[in-house]
Structures are given as structure tokens and as C-alpha cells.
Design an enzyme around this catalytic site. Sequence first.
Site, mmCIF file in Angstrom:
data_model
loop_
_atom_site.group_PDB
_atom_site.id
_atom_site.type_symbol
_atom_site.label_atom_id
_atom_site.label_comp_id
_atom_site.label_asym_id
_atom_site.label_seq_id
_atom_site.Cartn_x
_atom_site.Cartn_y
_atom_site.Cartn_z
ATOM 1 N N GLY A 99 0.818 -1.216 0.000
ATOM 2 C CA GLY A 99 0.000 0.000 0.000
ATOM 3 C C GLY A 99 0.843 1.254 0.000
ATOM 4 N N ALA A 100 1.894 1.253 -0.813
ATOM 5 C CA ALA A 100 2.846 2.376 -0.792
ATOM 6 C C ALA A 100 2.495 3.477 -1.786
ATOM 7 C CB ALA A 100 4.253 1.847 -1.068
ATOM 8 N N ASN A 101 1.293 3.400 -2.403
ATOM 9 C CA ASN A 101 0.958 4.412 -3.412
ATOM 10 C C ASN A 101 0.305 5.658 -2.821
ATOM 11 O OD1 ASN A 101 -1.241 2.243 -3.253
ATOM 12 N ND2 ASN A 101 -2.350 3.991 -4.086
ATOM 13 N N THR A 102 -0.125 5.579 -1.551
ATOM 14 C CA THR A 102 -0.801 6.744 -0.965
ATOM 15 C C THR A 102 -0.665 6.718 0.561
ATOM 16 O OG1 THR A 102 -2.892 7.995 -0.945
ATOM 17 C CG2 THR A 102 -3.072 5.610 -0.798
ATOM 18 N N GLY A 103 -1.081 7.803 1.197
ATOM 19 C CA GLY A 103 -1.184 7.845 2.653
ATOM 20 C C GLY A 103 0.115 7.547 3.381
ATOM 21 N N ILE A 104 -0.010 6.794 4.459
ATOM 22 C CA ILE A 104 1.131 6.503 5.331
ATOM 23 C C ILE A 104 2.184 5.666 4.596
ATOM 24 C CG2 ILE A 104 1.778 5.311 7.476
ATOM 25 C CD1 ILE A 104 -1.192 6.000 8.422
ATOM 26 N N GLY A 105 1.732 4.754 3.748
ATOM 27 C CA GLY A 105 2.663 3.895 3.002
ATOM 28 C C GLY A 105 3.533 4.700 2.055
ATOM 29 N N SER A 112 -3.479 -0.563 14.688
ATOM 30 C CA SER A 112 -4.196 0.672 15.045
ATOM 31 C C SER A 112 -4.600 0.616 16.501
ATOM 32 C CB SER A 112 -5.451 0.811 14.192
ATOM 33 O OG SER A 112 -6.254 1.854 14.691
ATOM 34 N N TYR A 145 -13.233 -3.668 11.491
ATOM 35 C CA TYR A 145 -11.891 -3.081 11.355
ATOM 36 C C TYR A 145 -11.085 -3.308 12.644
ATOM 37 C CZ TYR A 145 -8.301 0.568 10.857
ATOM 38 O OH TYR A 145 -7.100 1.245 10.784
HETATM 39 N N1 LIG Z 1 -5.114 6.949 8.825
HETATM 40 C C1 LIG Z 1 -5.265 6.634 10.095
HETATM 41 O O1 LIG Z 1 -5.738 7.450 10.915
HETATM 42 C C2 LIG Z 1 -4.853 5.280 10.593
HETATM 43 C C3 LIG Z 1 -4.953 5.020 11.967
HETATM 44 C C4 LIG Z 1 -4.580 3.770 12.446
HETATM 45 C C5 LIG Z 1 -4.084 2.818 11.569
HETATM 46 N N2 LIG Z 1 -3.990 3.090 10.233
HETATM 47 C C6 LIG Z 1 -3.465 2.033 9.355
HETATM 48 O O2 LIG Z 1 -2.474 2.566 8.515
HETATM 49 C C7 LIG Z 1 -2.354 1.759 7.346
HETATM 50 C C8 LIG Z 1 -2.242 2.669 6.122
HETATM 51 O O3 LIG Z 1 -3.467 3.367 5.996
HETATM 52 P P1 LIG Z 1 -3.595 4.868 5.465
HETATM 53 O O4 LIG Z 1 -4.184 5.649 6.567
HETATM 54 O O5 LIG Z 1 -2.350 5.300 4.822
HETATM 55 O O6 LIG Z 1 -4.777 4.638 4.386
HETATM 56 P P2 LIG Z 1 -4.835 4.903 2.806
HETATM 57 O O7 LIG Z 1 -4.338 6.270 2.507
HETATM 58 O O8 LIG Z 1 -6.244 4.555 2.433
HETATM 59 O O9 LIG Z 1 -3.824 3.833 2.215
HETATM 60 C C9 LIG Z 1 -4.123 2.469 2.304
HETATM 61 C C10 LIG Z 1 -3.301 1.713 1.285
HETATM 62 O O10 LIG Z 1 -3.691 0.327 1.349
HETATM 63 C C11 LIG Z 1 -3.977 -0.095 0.020
HETATM 64 N N3 LIG Z 1 -4.933 -1.189 -0.039
HETATM 65 C C12 LIG Z 1 -6.226 -1.200 0.370
HETATM 66 N N4 LIG Z 1 -6.792 -2.362 0.060
HETATM 67 C C13 LIG Z 1 -5.838 -3.114 -0.565
HETATM 68 C C14 LIG Z 1 -5.816 -4.402 -1.136
HETATM 69 N N5 LIG Z 1 -6.909 -5.181 -1.189
HETATM 70 N N6 LIG Z 1 -4.667 -4.856 -1.679
HETATM 71 C C15 LIG Z 1 -3.564 -4.095 -1.681
HETATM 72 N N7 LIG Z 1 -3.515 -2.852 -1.179
HETATM 73 C C16 LIG Z 1 -4.656 -2.363 -0.624
HETATM 74 C C17 LIG Z 1 -4.526 1.147 -0.666
HETATM 75 O O11 LIG Z 1 -4.487 0.978 -2.081
HETATM 76 P P3 LIG Z 1 -5.484 1.840 -3.032
HETATM 77 O O12 LIG Z 1 -4.971 3.245 -3.014
HETATM 78 O O13 LIG Z 1 -5.368 1.149 -4.335
HETATM 79 O O14 LIG Z 1 -6.851 1.722 -2.421
HETATM 80 C C18 LIG Z 1 -3.552 2.170 -0.147
HETATM 81 O O15 LIG Z 1 -2.339 2.096 -0.860
HETATM 82 C C19 LIG Z 1 -3.585 0.845 7.331
HETATM 83 O O16 LIG Z 1 -3.211 -0.443 7.717
HETATM 84 C C20 LIG Z 1 -4.497 1.460 8.384
HETATM 85 O O17 LIG Z 1 -5.323 0.507 9.004
HETATM 86 C C21 LIG Z 1 -4.364 4.304 9.728
#
Ligand SMILES: NC(=O)c1ccc[n+]([C@@H]2O[C@H](COP(=O)([O-])OP(=O)(O)OC[C@H]3O[C@@H](n4cnc5c(N)ncnc54)[C@H](OP(=O)(O)O)[C@@H]3O)[C@@H](O)[C@H]2O)c1
Length: 280
Positions: free
Chosen positions: A13-19, A141, A168
Site C-alpha cells: 500500500g505504498a501508493n498513498t497515505g502513510i505507506g 491501530s 476493522y
Molecule cells: N489513517 C489513520 O488514521 C490510521 C490510523 C490507524 C491505523 N492506520 C493504518 O495505517 C495503514 C495505512 O493506511 P492509510 O491511513 O495510509 O490509508 P490509505 O491512505 O487509504 O492507504 C491504504 C493503502 O492500502 C492499500 N490497499 C487497500 N486495500 C488493498 C488491497 N486489497 N490490496 C492491496 N492494497 C490495498 C490502498 O491501495 P489503493 O490506493 O489502491 O486503495 C492504499 O495504498 C492501514 O493499515 C491502516 O489501518 C491508519
Amino acid sequence: MGDLDGRTFLITGANTGIGLETARALAGRGARLFLAVRSEERGRQAIEEIATQTGNRNLELLSLDLGDLDSVRRCAETFLATGAPLHVLINNAGLAGAHGMTASGFEIAFGTNHVGPFLLTALLLDRLRLSAPARIVNVASVAHYNASGIDWNAVRRRTRSFTGMREYSVSKLANVLHAQELGRRLDGTGVTACALHPGTIASDIWRRVPWPLRPLMTRRMKSPREGARTSVYCATAPELAGETGGYYVDCRPQAPAASATLTLAGELWRRSSEWTAAGG
Ligand SMILES: NC(=O)c1ccc[n+]([C@@H]2O[C@H](COP(=O)([O-])OP(=O)(O)OC[C@H]3O[C@@H](n4cnc5c(N)ncnc54)[C@H](OP(=O)(O)O)[C@@H]3O)[C@@H](O)[C@H]2O)c1
């Protein structure tokens, strides 16, 4: 050249957000990176952006859909065929607030956030062992505190809660349990594991929250760049060498939920191995 020159990382998931921010930070320090993403187009954009900004061209794309165990197997095979070492696996990808089931027949949050990453980790374990010292980092989380356990029937059917947050939370408890069990099973191999909470971050994870609630909610949250801090810390901090099975928040160890028991971790491992035919 940087302090991570010669170290290889695989981030899901390195294309957006935290990744994406985790990848950017590691690339800036000279790491070789494999970005495992489900959209090739978004993955290429991320690589282009990181390469332009950091000057690091040691970035490779892997196709991965965590909801589809065949895709997970292909991703692992493609990576293993490169012959590259693997020093750090970052199980970052995840979703929240979705409803339904994965292609492989699990509740969508549990299947995407736990079952897929469990199989990916299992398939890469030998390479991690060979590359030791190596680390496995599960992005969990704080929501895992809301899960009092795992309902083994619920994880095999469609999401039932209105917001999807109950499911979740269970999937994130599974991330913590998975890291704990990896820690125990890999003791003495030079491969360590941990789980973490990145903070409450204004990323795409809130994509399913309807407008105008979404901008109101995310306004006060931290940036994805801040959200990458604990992932980068767990993946690289020299002081964590030899530390395993822990849960980290704000780059510090913290006690996980009381529901994260040894017995539950063992049971989850046994069932996950059966579901994925991953052995273990
Ligand atoms: N943001 C927060 O406040 C928060 C808090 C606690 C924990 N987290 C955890 O942090 C991690 C990263 O989340 P984020 O906040 O950066 O969210 P995000 O911006 O939505 O990024 C999530 C990433 O996971 C990918 N992904 C989703 N479903 C997938 C699948 N079936 N196969 C492969 N890749 C998939 C997405 O790909 P696409 O772009 O193609 O959908 C995207 O690259 C997650 O595990 C989340 O549970 C986040």
C-alpha cells in the site's frame, strides 16, 4: 547514498497515505524499495514522485491485491524471483469502513488487513531469515483496543456493522496478535516483528466517510508524513535490534489490549495457516 544504502524494504500500500510517506522517507535514506500496490498506474505515479524528489531510482513495483490470495502468492513469487534480500517487510496496506467480502471469502476488513498480509509474510519468511537481521512491521491501530476477541464465524461472512468499524477493530487486533506470535516463533532467527499505531492521520483511509463529514473530520488530524514516523522508526531504529513482539505508538512501546493474549495469538496463527495453506 544514505544510512539505508544496501538495505531492501518491501512496503504494501505504498501508493498513498502513510505507506507512500514511509516509502518516501526510506528512499530518501538510500534504501532499495519494493512497492506492493493494487493499482499499477497509482504505483507508477508514486515511484515517479519519490524518484524525482529523492533521486533514488532503486524503486520497483509489485502488483498485489491482499483480498485475493492468488494475487498474494503471485506477488511473493515475483519478489522471490528477483533474488533480492529482504531486510524489512512493512505490512502497511489496509482499509476501513468497507462492507462485503474479499475474493478469497473473508469479511473484507479481516481478509484485506489480516489474512492477505499473513500469507504474504509466511511466503517471505525464508527470505527474511536468510537476510537477517531483518524485521516485520505490522501497521495496526489503536482501534484494536475496541476488539474484545475474534468471532471466528463473523470473519467468514459479510460485514454486518453499520460503519464497518467493529470489523476493522478485529482486523487490527489480528495485526497485533500476528506480530506477537511472529515474535515468539522467530525467536533466535534474527528476524523480529512488531505492530504499531501510526496516529490518527488524514489519509485516504477516510475515503468512505461521506462529504461534508470527511473534511470536517480530517481537518484536525496529523499528516500522512507524521503518520509514517512510527513505521520508519520500527523499520530502522538501531535501538530496536533484538526487540520483538511489541506494540509501538509515537515511537515508544505501549501495552497492547488485554484481549491480545498468547492463547488468542496461537489460535489465530493456527486458523490463518489453515485458511491460507501456508503451514507454520
Ligand atoms: N489513517 C489513520 O488514521 C490510521 C490510523 C490507524 C491505523 N492506520 C493504518 O495505517 C495503514 C495505512 O493506511 P492509510 O491511513 O495510509 O490509508 P490509505 O491512505 O487509504 O492507504 C491504504 C493503502 O492500502 C492499500 N490497499 C487497500 N486495500 C488493498 C488491497 N486489497 N490490496 C492491496 N492494497 C490495498 C490502498 O491501495 P489503493 O490506493 O489502491 O486503495 C492504499 O495504498 C492501514 O493499515 C491502516 O489501518 C491508519
